[in-house]
Design an enzyme around this catalytic site. Structure first.
Site, short mmCIF file in Angstrom:
data_model
loop_
_atom_site.label_atom_id
_atom_site.label_comp_id
_atom_site.label_asym_id
_atom_site.label_seq_id
_atom_site.Cartn_x
_atom_site.Cartn_y
_atom_site.Cartn_z
N ARG A 123 0.74 -1.34 0.08
CA ARG A 123 0.09 0.03 0.08
C ARG A 123 0.82 1.28 0.06
NH1 ARG A 123 2.39 1.66 3.67
NH2 ARG A 123 0.91 3.57 3.76
N GLY A 124 0.22 2.51 0.05
CA GLY A 124 0.83 3.60 -0.09
C GLY A 124 1.16 3.82 -1.79
N ALA A 125 1.06 5.11 -2.29
CA ALA A 125 0.54 5.29 -3.74
C ALA A 125 1.87 4.82 -4.47
CB ALA A 125 0.54 6.93 -3.86
N ASN A 160 -5.33 12.35 0.49
CA ASN A 160 -4.55 11.73 1.24
C ASN A 160 -5.38 10.85 2.35
OD1 ASN A 160 -1.91 10.61 1.86
ND2 ASN A 160 -2.00 11.71 3.93
N LYS A 161 -4.72 10.08 2.93
CA LYS A 161 -5.54 9.18 4.15
C LYS A 161 -6.47 10.04 4.91
CE LYS A 161 -5.16 5.86 4.48
NZ LYS A 161 -6.20 4.78 3.72
N GLN A 181 -2.10 2.68 9.94
CA GLN A 181 -0.60 2.66 9.20
C GLN A 181 0.35 3.44 9.92
OE1 GLN A 181 -3.64 3.11 7.79
NE2 GLN A 181 -3.72 2.68 5.67
N ARG A 220 -7.59 -0.38 -6.97
CA ARG A 220 -7.75 0.76 -5.99
C ARG A 220 -7.86 2.06 -6.53
NH1 ARG A 220 -4.36 0.96 -0.46
NH2 ARG A 220 -6.17 2.10 0.25
N ASP A 262 -1.90 10.51 -1.94
CA ASP A 262 -2.46 9.60 -2.95
C ASP A 262 -2.54 10.25 -4.55
OD1 ASP A 262 -2.97 8.40 -0.29
OD2 ASP A 262 -2.69 6.61 -1.81
#
Ligand code: MRU
Length: 358
Positions: free
Chosen positions: A53-55, A252-253, A201, A90, A242
């Site tokens: 995960r993570g862009a 973002n998150k 995270q 995603r 992201d």
């Protein structure tokens, strides 16, 4: 960066096993497991269930996903459908589409005998470039931390949200790269790590990787940032993204936006660190950014280490309660002090971005 003193990257191709290797991030921080991805289905699943995960890492996994698809079947139609499925795995991180499009462009017109070799080279290049970009983000962000340190002459307290660390990229991270560079330079630093519910995270990944590098950090509940800012215990915020659209607005998150509001109210600089692969040049309306909604079980259940040392999942909500799990939010550019990119730091605006990326 390091785990138990040993240098790792988050993804690589293993010639001997003819597989893509990843660190299974669903097992961290309690277990460090390397997993093989051997098929396109493995790659798509790893992205969906967030083993990766993570862009930037999602983008790199998609690039290697194209390689795995070709290894299975280098028929043009199969590759095309695989790419479509990858892009849909995603929705928010633009790096996914960026990486797949870059692979397709590179492969167009290449004959069947060469397609695998070229695809593998390009996936590796995407990773190498990301490492360089993240390193440069670190050097550019370091200057900002140094400025604060030179004025304050004491520990710089940085708040970050989610994991925009090396585990979210290939190496260095985005938001963490200036932190690692400052730490290596001997600047006194302390990181407030937002827990980042529901997937945690921050607690599970950011704190874990900072610990492995020896960077002092403290995990806080997501809602604690505001009071810390009011008390003067946060000198700056750095987060990842992201998708940053052409206007400088940042997805973002979930929870990032609220941190930016609190930072604005307390005159605290709020920076977003990103490689250019996270810029969506085509979108200019923040309402058009697709926001992922994930399974509500991620909210209603918690997983952790039981007393017997095994991983356990428990229900924490009332059985009859409904829950909604939006994974990202949008921080309008007006709340962002600057974008830290591989090319330099710019204003979060169309003009700012254009000056850096002609
Ligand atoms: O849902 P995740 O864990 O993929 O979300 C990650 C983030 O929101 C990161 O901040 C973002 O991808 C930047 S990673 C350098």
């Amino acid at each position: 960066m390091h785990i138990n003193g040993k240098a790792f990257r988050t993804i690589w191709f293993d010639e001997k096993d003819q597989a893509v290797k990843i660190i299974d991030q669903t097992k961290l921080p309690h277990k460090f497991e390397i997993k093989n991805l051997k098929t396109i289905r493995d790659a798509i699943n790893a992205i969906k269930i967030m083993e990766v995960r993570g862009a930037p890492l999602i983008g790199a996994t998609a690039a290697y996903g194209v390689v795995l698809a070709i290894m299975e079947n280098n028929d043009h139609k199969f590759i095309k459908v695989s790419c479509e499925n990858l892009v849909q795995s995603r929705p928010t991180a633009i790096n996914l589409k960026w990486a797949v499009n870059r692979m397709l462009k590179k492969l167009s017109g290449i004959n069947n005998n060469e397609v695998l070799k070229i695809a593998l080279e390009e996936a590796k290049l995407i990773c190498e470039e990301d490492v360089k970009f993240c390193e440069n983000i670190g050097l550019n962000g370091l200057k900002i931390i140094e400025e604060i340190y030179n004025k304050k002459k004491d520990t710089v307290n940085i708040l970050t949200h989610c994991n925009a660390g090396w585990l979210a990229t290939i190496d260095w991270g985005t938001a963490t790269s200036p932190i690692y560079h400052a730490y290596k330079k001997g600047i006194k630093i302390h990181v407030w790590v937002d827990e980042t519910r529901p997937r945690n995270q921050g607690a599970f990944l950011t704190s874990y990787e900072l610990n492995e590098e020896g960077v002092p950090n403290t995990i806080i509940a997501d809602n604690a940032g505001g009071i810390l800012m009011q008390r003067g215990e946060v000198d700056m915020c750095i987060v990842g993204t992201d998708r940053t659209i052409a206007t400088g607005d940042v997805a973002n998150k979930i929870g990032t936006y609220l941190k930016a509001l609190a930072a604005k109210d307390n005159n605290i600089p709020f920076y977003v660190a990103l490689p250019s692969s996270s810029i969506d040049w085509e979108t200019t309306d923040l309402k058009k950014i697709p926001i992922e909604e994930r399974n509500s079980e991620e909210l209603s259940h918690l997983e952790g280490l039981g007393k017997d040392g095994t991983l356990k999942k428990i229900l924490i909500y009332p059985k009859k309660s409904k829950a909604m799990n939006l994974a990202f939010d949008i921080t309008p550019a007006k709340y962002i002090t600057g974008l830290i990119t591989e090319k330099g730091v710019c204003e979060a605006s169309k003009e700012g971005l254009k000056k850096l990326f002609k």
